[in-house]
Design a protein around this motif. Structure first.
Motif, PDB file in Angstrom:
ATOM      1  N   THR A  90       0.804  -1.216   0.000  1.00  0.00           N
ATOM      2  CA  THR A  90       0.000   0.000   0.000  1.00  0.00           C
ATOM      3  C   THR A  90       0.843   1.274   0.000  1.00  0.00           C
ATOM      4  OG1 THR A  90      -0.224  -0.179   2.396  1.00  0.00           O
ATOM      5  CG2 THR A  90      -2.006  -1.092   1.077  1.00  0.00           C
ATOM      6  N   VAL A  91       2.120   1.158   0.406  1.00  0.00           N
ATOM      7  CA  VAL A  91       3.039   2.298   0.349  1.00  0.00           C
ATOM      8  C   VAL A  91       4.270   1.857  -0.449  1.00  0.00           C
ATOM      9  CG1 VAL A  91       4.356   4.013   1.645  1.00  0.00           C
ATOM     10  CG2 VAL A  91       2.228   3.110   2.607  1.00  0.00           C
ATOM     11  N   PRO A  92       4.436   2.349  -1.659  1.00  0.00           N
ATOM     12  CA  PRO A  92       5.542   1.914  -2.517  1.00  0.00           C
ATOM     13  C   PRO A  92       6.885   2.543  -2.132  1.00  0.00           C
ATOM     14  CG  PRO A  92       4.211   3.534  -3.662  1.00  0.00           C
ATOM     15  CD  PRO A  92       3.533   3.278  -2.344  1.00  0.00           C
ATOM     16  N   ILE A  93       7.926   2.068  -2.781  1.00  0.00           N
ATOM     17  CA  ILE A  93       9.279   2.589  -2.597  1.00  0.00           C
ATOM     18  C   ILE A  93       9.292   4.101  -2.872  1.00  0.00           C
ATOM     19  CG2 ILE A  93      11.629   2.518  -3.536  1.00  0.00           C
ATOM     20  CD1 ILE A  93      11.153  -0.456  -4.103  1.00  0.00           C
ATOM     21  N   ASP A  94      10.099   4.812  -2.098  1.00  0.00           N
ATOM     22  CA  ASP A  94      10.298   6.265  -2.205  1.00  0.00           C
ATOM     23  C   ASP A  94       9.092   7.089  -1.762  1.00  0.00           C
ATOM     24  OD1 ASP A  94      12.936   6.005  -3.055  1.00  0.00           O
ATOM     25  OD2 ASP A  94      12.380   5.969  -5.171  1.00  0.00           O
ATOM     26  N   GLU A  95       8.149   6.463  -1.059  1.00  0.00           N
ATOM     27  CA  GLU A  95       7.014   7.186  -0.488  1.00  0.00           C
ATOM     28  C   GLU A  95       7.197   7.282   1.021  1.00  0.00           C
ATOM     29  OE1 GLU A  95       4.135   8.504  -1.996  1.00  0.00           O
ATOM     30  OE2 GLU A  95       5.061   8.115  -3.934  1.00  0.00           O
ATOM     31  N   LEU A  96       6.655   8.332   1.619  1.00  0.00           N
ATOM     32  CA  LEU A  96       6.680   8.494   3.066  1.00  0.00           C
ATOM     33  C   LEU A  96       5.434   7.858   3.673  1.00  0.00           C
ATOM     34  CD1 LEU A  96       7.829  12.202   3.422  1.00  0.00           C
ATOM     35  CD2 LEU A  96       9.137  10.168   4.050  1.00  0.00           C
ATOM     36  N   ALA A  97       5.610   7.283   4.865  1.00  0.00           N
ATOM     37  CA  ALA A  97       4.489   6.707   5.593  1.00  0.00           C
ATOM     38  C   ALA A  97       4.576   7.138   7.048  1.00  0.00           C
ATOM     39  CB  ALA A  97       4.514   5.187   5.490  1.00  0.00           C
ATOM     40  N   GLY A  98       3.444   7.516   7.605  1.00  0.00           N
ATOM     41  CA  GLY A  98       3.399   7.933   8.994  1.00  0.00           C
ATOM     42  C   GLY A  98       3.321   6.749   9.938  1.00  0.00           C
ATOM     43  N   VAL A  99       3.664   7.004  11.198  1.00  0.00           N
ATOM     44  CA  VAL A  99       3.558   5.979  12.235  1.00  0.00           C
ATOM     45  C   VAL A  99       2.117   5.479  12.278  1.00  0.00           C
ATOM     46  CG1 VAL A  99       3.670   5.588  14.730  1.00  0.00           C
ATOM     47  CG2 VAL A  99       5.452   6.924  13.592  1.00  0.00           C
ATOM     48  N   GLY A 100       1.958   4.165  12.301  1.00  0.00           N
ATOM     49  CA  GLY A 100       0.634   3.554  12.345  1.00  0.00           C
ATOM     50  C   GLY A 100       0.014   3.280  10.987  1.00  0.00           C
TER      51      GLY A 100
END
Length: 81
Positions: free
Chosen positions: A60-70
């Motif tokens: 759901t979150v690909p390479i080079d993307e930011l993801a928040g905690v949780g």
């Protein structure tokens, strides 16, 4: 049953991390505790382990993307174990 791969809390000041690399592709089998992806923060680069055995169903979150905690980073189909 779908099991989420969740971005952990890495410290009090870290709110998000960059997805550096996925070690598995959708459709591949994963073992519980196996390094599934690598994330990078300003202070550390670490591997996130698979929370359960199964088949990687979705990223759901690909390479080079930011993801928040949780955030849900991907889904493991636990019935595919």
């Amino acid at each position: 049953m779908d099991i989420p791969v969740v971005m952990p809390q890495l410290g009090n000041e870290i709110e998000e991390a960059l997805i550096q690399q996925w070690h598995k592709a959708v459709g591949e089998t994963v073992a519980a505790g196996e390094a599934l992806l690598t994330i990078e923060t300003p202070k550390v680069t670490i591997d996130i382990e698979a929370p359960a055995a199964g088949v990687l169903k979705e990223i759901t979150v690909p390479i080079d993307e930011l993801a928040g905690v949780g955030a849900t980073l991907g889904l493991i189909d636990g019935d595919g174990a």
